[in-house]
Scaffold this motif. Structure first.
Motif, PDB file in Angstrom:
ATOM      1  N   HIS A  61      38.730  37.790  49.070  1.00 25.14           N
ATOM      2  CA  HIS A  61      38.833  37.021  50.317  1.00 25.14           C
ATOM      3  C   HIS A  61      37.928  37.612  51.395  1.00 25.14           C
ATOM      4  O   HIS A  61      37.482  36.910  52.280  1.00 25.14           O
ATOM      5  CB  HIS A  61      40.254  37.046  50.890  1.00 25.14           C
ATOM      6  CG  HIS A  61      41.323  36.521  49.984  1.00 25.14           C
ATOM      7  ND1 HIS A  61      41.968  37.298  49.079  1.00 25.14           N
ATOM      8  CD2 HIS A  61      41.852  35.283  49.851  1.00 25.14           C
ATOM      9  CE1 HIS A  61      42.880  36.575  48.438  1.00 25.14           C
ATOM     10  NE2 HIS A  61      42.819  35.341  48.880  1.00 25.14           N
ATOM     11  N   VAL A 133      45.011  32.493  54.431  1.00 25.55           N
ATOM     12  CA  VAL A 133      43.747  32.397  53.690  1.00 25.55           C
ATOM     13  C   VAL A 133      43.840  31.397  52.533  1.00 25.55           C
ATOM     14  O   VAL A 133      42.886  31.210  51.801  1.00 25.55           O
ATOM     15  CB  VAL A 133      43.263  33.778  53.165  1.00 25.55           C
ATOM     16  CG1 VAL A 133      42.880  34.679  54.319  1.00 25.55           C
ATOM     17  CG2 VAL A 133      44.302  34.443  52.268  1.00 25.55           C
ATOM     18  N   HIS A 134      44.992  30.745  52.384  1.00 24.92           N
ATOM     19  CA  HIS A 134      45.134  29.706  51.347  1.00 24.92           C
ATOM     20  C   HIS A 134      45.364  28.344  51.998  1.00 24.92           C
ATOM     21  O   HIS A 134      46.191  27.561  51.546  1.00 24.92           O
ATOM     22  CB  HIS A 134      46.309  30.023  50.418  1.00 24.92           C
ATOM     23  CG  HIS A 134      46.101  31.241  49.575  1.00 24.92           C
ATOM     24  ND1 HIS A 134      47.049  31.705  48.708  1.00 24.92           N
ATOM     25  CD2 HIS A 134      45.045  32.070  49.444  1.00 24.92           C
ATOM     26  CE1 HIS A 134      46.598  32.792  48.084  1.00 24.92           C
ATOM     27  NE2 HIS A 134      45.374  33.043  48.531  1.00 24.92           N
ATOM     28  N   HIS A 140      43.533  31.032  43.379  1.00 21.12           N
ATOM     29  CA  HIS A 140      43.432  32.030  42.300  1.00 21.12           C
ATOM     30  C   HIS A 140      43.744  31.442  40.923  1.00 21.12           C
ATOM     31  O   HIS A 140      44.720  31.808  40.279  1.00 21.12           O
ATOM     32  CB  HIS A 140      44.349  33.214  42.607  1.00 21.12           C
ATOM     33  CG  HIS A 140      44.123  33.798  43.958  1.00 21.12           C
ATOM     34  ND1 HIS A 140      42.897  34.328  44.326  1.00 21.12           N
ATOM     35  CD2 HIS A 140      44.927  33.930  45.042  1.00 21.12           C
ATOM     36  CE1 HIS A 140      42.982  34.757  45.580  1.00 21.12           C
ATOM     37  NE2 HIS A 140      44.191  34.518  46.038  1.00 21.12           N
ATOM     38  N   HIS A 204      50.906  39.465  47.267  1.00 22.09           N
ATOM     39  CA  HIS A 204      50.105  38.305  47.672  1.00 22.09           C
ATOM     40  C   HIS A 204      50.260  37.259  46.568  1.00 22.09           C
ATOM     41  O   HIS A 204      50.582  37.606  45.438  1.00 22.09           O
ATOM     42  CB  HIS A 204      48.632  38.754  47.807  1.00 22.09           C
ATOM     43  CG  HIS A 204      47.669  37.661  48.131  1.00 22.09           C
ATOM     44  ND1 HIS A 204      47.553  37.133  49.391  1.00 22.09           N
ATOM     45  CD2 HIS A 204      46.769  36.986  47.358  1.00 22.09           C
ATOM     46  CE1 HIS A 204      46.613  36.184  49.380  1.00 22.09           C
ATOM     47  NE2 HIS A 204      46.125  36.073  48.173  1.00 22.09           N
TER      48      HIS A 204
HETATM   49 ZN   LIG Z   1      44.588  34.763  47.946  1.00 23.81          ZN
END
Ligand SMILES: [Zn+2]
Length: 308
Positions: A61, A133-134, A140, A204
């Motif tokens: 990221h 951040v998603h 992923h 995470h």
């Molecule tokens: Zn991530």
């Protein structure tokens, strides 16, 4: 003798021909993460030259668009990345500054793996302001081997289109990869079939696709929002979930900061499982097969122990 000269002439002609020189040059791929480098290599063999912008011990990221990355992108024939905004903070800069017209914008030579599979955890409303951040779903995707196979199928098609003179080679390697990968999936599934329904906590949301495949439950994340470090307040609020759901372990990628996981492990008396997130994330994760072998072995070992 005349025949000898004729052969020599042909050999010289081939050696001096600029077309044959460029045809022997490998197809150059800039991969963002080691899993895509490995997949390109599995399909491309000696016909490709692949560079990975990140290692298994880095957080994909947050990467800097360093001059060395830009230099590598300059000569690339293709870019293969995760997409889904994972590389949004650095890849566009690398593409632009490379000045390489082949890999700009939405060119055919820019391949985003997560565009080819169904994505999990797409939020109802975009949450970037909180540092999520998603914001466009979980990117992923590589740890579900079925999704990986689907991505590989599209990747092969794209490489063949971009490098048609070697299409047959790519096709042959793809057929081999597909059959070996399907066999490997069966092995991993038989190792884990008795563990379906296992509950875990994660640092995470790195493992959502892995658990979508294995049918495990993620009961809580140590990060309050994907990409935001755990806070004591958030961790304390999770202790109720530990009591009610009784997860078997806390999962951490080997590159992630273990502070939150250690705190939770102490308070809730839970083991921490440190896993390679991708190739190079542990010594035994050397390629796609051994990455999955390494992850499955660690999960089976830790969960069987906690069930004893
Ligand atoms: Zn991530």
């Amino acid at each position: 003798m005349q025949k000898y000269y004729a052969i020599l002439f042909v050999v010289l002609l081939i050696a001096l021909s600029p077309i044959s020189a460029s045809a022997s040059e490998p197809f150059s791929v800039f991969a963002c993460e080691p899993e895509w480098k490995a997949l390109v290599k599995a399909i491309g063999g000696d016909d490709v030259k692949v560079y990975s912008a990140t290692t298994g011990m880095q957080d994909p990221h947050y990467i800097e668009a360093r001059p060395s990355l830009i230099a590598k992108a300059r000569s690339a024939d293709m870019v293969v990345c995760t997409g889904g905004e994972l590389e949004i903070g650095w890849l566009p800069v690398v593409q632009r500054r490379s000045g390489n017209p082949k890999i700009q914008g939405t060119s055919d030579a820019v391949f985003f793996a997560s565009d080819y599979v169904s994505r999990l955890e797409i939020p109802d409303s975009v949450n970037r302001a909180d540092g999520d951040v998603h914001a466009s779903g979980n990117p992923h995707v590589h740890l579900d081997p079925y999704r990986l196979l689907k991505i590989a199928e599209h990747l092969v098609r794209q490489i063949k289109r971009l490098d048609p003179s070697r299409a047959e080679n790519y096709e042959q390697r793809w057929q081999i990869f597909r059959s070996q990968w399907s066999e490997a999936i069966a092995g991993w599934e038989s190792q884990t079939s008795a563990l379906k329904g296992t509950k875990v906590m994660v640092h995470h949301r790195s493992w959502s696709y892995l658990f979508d495949w294995l049918q495990w439950d993620t009961v809580a994340e140590l990060e309050p929002v994907p990409g935001t470090p755990p806070t004591t307040r958030h961790l304390t609020s999770l202790l109720d979930i530990v009591r009610s759901d009784q997860p078997a372990a806390i999962l951490l990628a080997s590159y992630q900061n273990p502070r939150g996981a250690k705190w939770m492990s102490r308070k809730a008396d839970l083991p921490i499982i440190s896993l390679p997130f991708t190739i190079g994330g542990s010594e035994d994760a050397r390629d796609l097969n051994s990455l999955f072998d390494a992850i499955i072995a660690r999960l089976v070992d830790a969960v069987s122990k906690s069930n004893e």
